[in-house]
Design a protein around this motif. Structure first.
Motif, mmCIF file in Angstrom:
data_model
loop_
_atom_site.group_PDB
_atom_site.id
_atom_site.type_symbol
_atom_site.label_atom_id
_atom_site.label_comp_id
_atom_site.label_asym_id
_atom_site.label_seq_id
_atom_site.Cartn_x
_atom_site.Cartn_y
_atom_site.Cartn_z
ATOM 1 N N PHE A 13 -41.812 57.815 32.923
ATOM 2 C CA PHE A 13 -41.262 57.291 31.655
ATOM 3 C C PHE A 13 -40.879 58.417 30.713
ATOM 4 C CE2 PHE A 13 -42.938 53.302 33.144
ATOM 5 C CZ PHE A 13 -41.987 52.417 32.687
ATOM 6 N N SER A 14 -41.633 59.490 30.766
ATOM 7 C CA SER A 14 -41.304 60.643 29.934
ATOM 8 C C SER A 14 -39.951 61.224 30.361
ATOM 9 C CB SER A 14 -42.414 61.683 30.085
ATOM 10 O OG SER A 14 -42.135 62.807 29.323
ATOM 11 N N HIS A 15 -39.708 61.297 31.691
ATOM 12 C CA HIS A 15 -38.443 61.835 32.200
ATOM 13 C C HIS A 15 -37.269 60.929 31.882
ATOM 14 C CE1 HIS A 15 -40.956 64.499 34.837
ATOM 15 N NE2 HIS A 15 -40.055 65.318 34.367
ATOM 16 N N ASN A 21 -36.913 59.132 29.318
ATOM 17 C CA ASN A 21 -36.746 59.055 27.871
ATOM 18 C C ASN A 21 -36.798 57.603 27.367
ATOM 19 O OD1 ASN A 21 -36.587 60.230 25.420
ATOM 20 N ND2 ASN A 21 -34.371 60.587 25.460
ATOM 21 N N PRO A 46 -39.101 56.154 24.906
ATOM 22 C CA PRO A 46 -40.222 56.486 24.020
ATOM 23 C C PRO A 46 -41.102 55.305 23.641
ATOM 24 C CG PRO A 46 -38.139 56.653 22.847
ATOM 25 C CD PRO A 46 -37.804 56.438 24.279
ATOM 26 N N TRP A 92 -43.259 54.423 26.535
ATOM 27 C CA TRP A 92 -44.201 55.538 26.695
ATOM 28 C C TRP A 92 -45.348 55.411 25.679
ATOM 29 C CZ3 TRP A 92 -46.480 59.437 24.050
ATOM 30 C CH2 TRP A 92 -47.011 60.490 24.787
ATOM 31 N N LEU A 93 -44.995 55.081 24.428
ATOM 32 C CA LEU A 93 -46.026 54.937 23.383
ATOM 33 C C LEU A 93 -46.989 53.795 23.697
ATOM 34 C CD1 LEU A 93 -44.434 55.488 19.857
ATOM 35 C CD2 LEU A 93 -46.359 56.686 20.879
ATOM 36 N N ALA A 141 -49.297 54.948 26.329
ATOM 37 C CA ALA A 141 -50.301 55.875 25.782
ATOM 38 C C ALA A 141 -51.372 55.090 25.019
ATOM 39 C CB ALA A 141 -49.635 56.892 24.867
ATOM 40 N N PHE A 142 -50.938 54.094 24.245
ATOM 41 C CA PHE A 142 -51.867 53.213 23.520
ATOM 42 C C PHE A 142 -52.813 52.544 24.510
ATOM 43 C CE2 PHE A 142 -52.673 48.745 22.509
ATOM 44 C CZ PHE A 142 -53.310 48.834 21.279
ATOM 45 N N ALA A 157 -55.451 54.867 26.032
ATOM 46 C CA ALA A 157 -56.587 55.074 25.118
ATOM 47 C C ALA A 157 -57.471 53.825 25.084
ATOM 48 C CB ALA A 157 -56.068 55.401 23.723
#
Lengths: 589, 94
Positions: free
Chosen positions: A365-367, A369, A371, A374-375, A378-379, A382
């Protein structure tokens, strides 16, 4: 050229002989089946085998490629671990069901056409229901009933889609379908239900906590992952899956925080982890697909490990709630260590398998793009640390000491957990083992300095928040409470609808019975039998007085009561009523 | 399996609770560990410049720490809200 049988058939046929064996022989037999299956899969070259003709359709029972082989390997490994975990159970029905279930999952994985896929899909649903029923409690029976109903619905969606797909495509080939037709949507609905994609997920958190201690290990590994496999085969690159998957990773964690039932928390965590896979499939790039498959492989191991830990605690203490447990680390030290390994793994701690597989998906997902997605991921990462990595081991083994008299479970259960933990470490330390079986070639290095630091930051952040919440007693653990999510609609809403319809329809029935079956015939009977008297009574009711010429006859003197009134009077009365009705009608017009 | 609390008859092997595992006792070690890791991670992040991610904020120092704290707080708040809205007693669920 291949002389090997389909691996799923080894389990399916093998399951039939389980009730005939007893004691250690049965244990040895059951453990040998996955080993045999594994050997068969290793020696089966890629290609399509075992073609048969059924109802005029060409079925392929064994189709092996990189994708199916990867899922096949992990399904066999978890079956071995699950069988080892359940070794001492005397319930032959449960053993047979588990093997049939595993056979169904392998059948789905190696199906080369849509029809054989459907047949094994249904075997999967039916066999897994027995693993819930086998707990033999009222709650498990209710959960199993809901489970099978939901899966019958999903199976019907799948069947409808397959029929339409065969009609439009002209053959039964299992290939990329996509969301471009009604057939595609129906197949998608059927598969999404098994993958527990919200809002089709409540069956999972409803049924898995009610399954047997050993059955839950198979359940957490096979149904959702075989659906993930079918998704990867038929819907890769479908963008809607990215958003559904992102929602799927985040939403269940809210309930995972609240829930008091250990295995229900794990069920929510399972949905969260499947969300990562669905995201990867939706993105559809080779790296993302590798990530999805790798994550399915790793997830089966650590979620299976956590379910085994929860099962061991349930088996040894009889308790299923965090609020009834705690401080077990002194009495169940080995189980505690395995729990920490599973929890650390689901948190993505370096040197464990989830660190490798989740990194591939996030990297993809980072590659690309994206965002926002991706966020969300990441949420969710965590959140998974908070729920799976911290809440589960803390409330089970640390925290308030519940002072329960217990000890570690039997050796075979510890061995099964130990094997799963070892594989979590093995893949985390040597990811090349995993890379070797992924469908696309892998050029990804998880162990970079920045990646290590970022992952440790996420884990440390979640740990600080968790410890702070525990320190001040703010962690929202719902003791003795039940939290309905989408199942509200069919559990509360459905029950309400049933009550409403029950009362409404019964009231209508009572009214109709009273009016049309009781009062109306009686009234009509009276009118036809005693028209003059009834007319006069009506007149009396309306005006409050009777005509002066009327003298109510009594007893035998009553011409109506003694049927002495001429027929013509009745006809006259009828005509009068008819005329009055016609007059009213004419006046209205 | 037997499921009872520790009593006078409980075998010594199973009692093994010389020091009760209170929450405070366990948490002290956890706090020390997590802060030690945190210090190492913060120092490493501030002095590492090797990342070339596709999303720009991946290169912001301590972004993941802030993201993790914020995510967990949002999750807890959402859970509290959902608990108030959707929580029901288990007896009502029967």
């Amino acid at each position: 050229m291949n002389n090997m049988p389909p691996p799923g058939f080894v389990f399916i046929i093998g399951a039939l002989f389980v009730p005939l064996l007893k004691g250690k022989l049965r244990g040895a037999y059951m453990v040998s089946l996955p080993v045999l299956c594994f050997v068969i899969l290793i020696f089966t070259p890629e290609g399509s085998y075992w073609p048969i003709e059924l109802f005029g359709f060409d079925l392929v029972l064994l189709s092996v490629d990189e994708l199916s082989a990867a899922f096949g390997y992990i399904f066999i490994i978890i079956t071995f671990i699950g069988v080892l975990f359940a070794l001492r159970s005397q319930d032959t029905l449960q053993h047979s069901s588990a093997l049939l279930y595993a056979g169904g999952a392998l059948g789905v994985t190696f199906a080369g056409d849509l029809l054989s896929l459907y047949i094994f899909w249904e075997l999967l649903a039916v066999a897994s229901t027995f693993l819930i029923l086998a707990r033999k409690t009222v709650r498990s029976q209710q959960a199993a009933y809901r489970y099978i109903l939901v899966h019958i619905f999903g199976g019907l969606c799948l069947l409808g889609g397959i029929v339409l797909q065969i009609q439009s495509a002209g053959d039964t080939t299992l290939e990329l379908i996509g969301l471009s037709s009604t057939a595609g949507y129906l197949i998608f609905a059927g598969v999404a239900l098994n993958a527990a994609i919200p809002p089709l997920h409540p069956w999972l958190k409803d049924a898995y906590p009610e399954a047997t201690v050993t059955g839950a290990v198979f359940l957490c590994a096979l149904t959702t992952k075989s659906a993930v496999y079918v998704m990867a085969r038929t819907f890769p690159g479908v963008e809607q899956l990215v958003w559904l998957g992102a929602f799927m990773t985040a939403f269940p964690l809210i309930y995972g925080v609240l829930e008091d039932d250990v295995r229900r928390v794990l069920a929510y965590l399972l949905i969260n982890q499947v969300g990562f896979m669905i995201c990867g499939i939706g993105l559809g790039t080779p790296l993302a697909l590798n990530g999805a498959v790798a994550h399915a492989f790793c997830d089966i191991l650590y979620i299976g490990l956590l379910f085994m830990v929860a099962g061991s605690v349930l088996y040894m203490t009889g308790k299923r709630r965090f609020s009834e447990l705690g401080g077990l680390y002194r009495r169940m030290p080995l189980t505690c260590i395995f729990c920490i390994v599973g929890a650390a793994s689901v948190s993505g701690l370096p040197l464990l398998n989830d660190f490798v597989s989740k990194s591939i998906i996030l990297g993809a997902f980072s590659h690309e793009n994206m965002p926002v997605v991706w966020l969300v991921l990441a949420f969710s990462s965590a959140g998974a640390v908070l729920v799976g990595g911290l809440k589960v081991p803390f409330y089970l083994f640390f925290g308030r000491d519940a002072k329960l008299e217990t000890s570690d479970p039997p050796a075979h259960m510890l061995a099964a957990m130990g094997l799963a933990a070892l594989l979590c470490f093995g893949i985390g330390i040597f990811p090349q083992i995993l890379y070797a079986i992924l469908p696309h070639s892998v050029h990804f290095t998880p162990y970079t300095a920045s990646h290590l630091v970022h992952e440790l930051q996420l884990i440390a952040a979640a740990t600080i928040v968790f410890l702070g919440l525990i320190r001040f007693g703010w962690f929202p653990l719902g003791k003795g409470k039940v939290y309905l999510d989408v199942d509200w609609f069919y559990r509360v809403g459905g029950a309400g609808f049933y009550r409403f319809m029950d009362r409404g329809l019964n009231a209508l029935n009572r009214f109709s019975d009273e009016v049309f079956a009781r009062r109306l015939p009686v009234t009509l009977g009276r009118w036809s039998k005693m028209p003059v008297r009834m007319l006069l009574m009506t007149w009396n009711n309306l005006t409050g007085r009777l005509p002066s010429w009327w003298k109510a006859p009594t007893g035998e003197a009553d011409p109506e009561a003694t049927n002495l009134i001429p027929m013509g009077v009745a006809v006259l009365m009828s005509l009068a009523i008819l005329l009055s009705l016609v007059s009213v009608f004419v006046l209205q017009v | 399996m037997i499921n009872t609390h520790i009593t006078e008859d409980t075998p010594r092997r199973l009692r093994a609770v010389k020091k009760p595992s209170t929450e405070g006792y366990n948490l002290r070690y956890a706090w020390v560990t997590v802060f030690s890791v945190l210090v190492v991670v913060i120092i490493s992040d501030l002095f590492s410049h090797g990342h070339h991610g596709g999303v720009f904020w991946e290169s912001i120092p301590l972004f993941f720490l802030a993201c993790g704290v914020l995510s967990c707080l949002i999750l807890i708040l959402a859970a509290k809200l959902f608990g108030l809205l959707w929580g029901r007693s288990e007896d009502d669920d029967e």
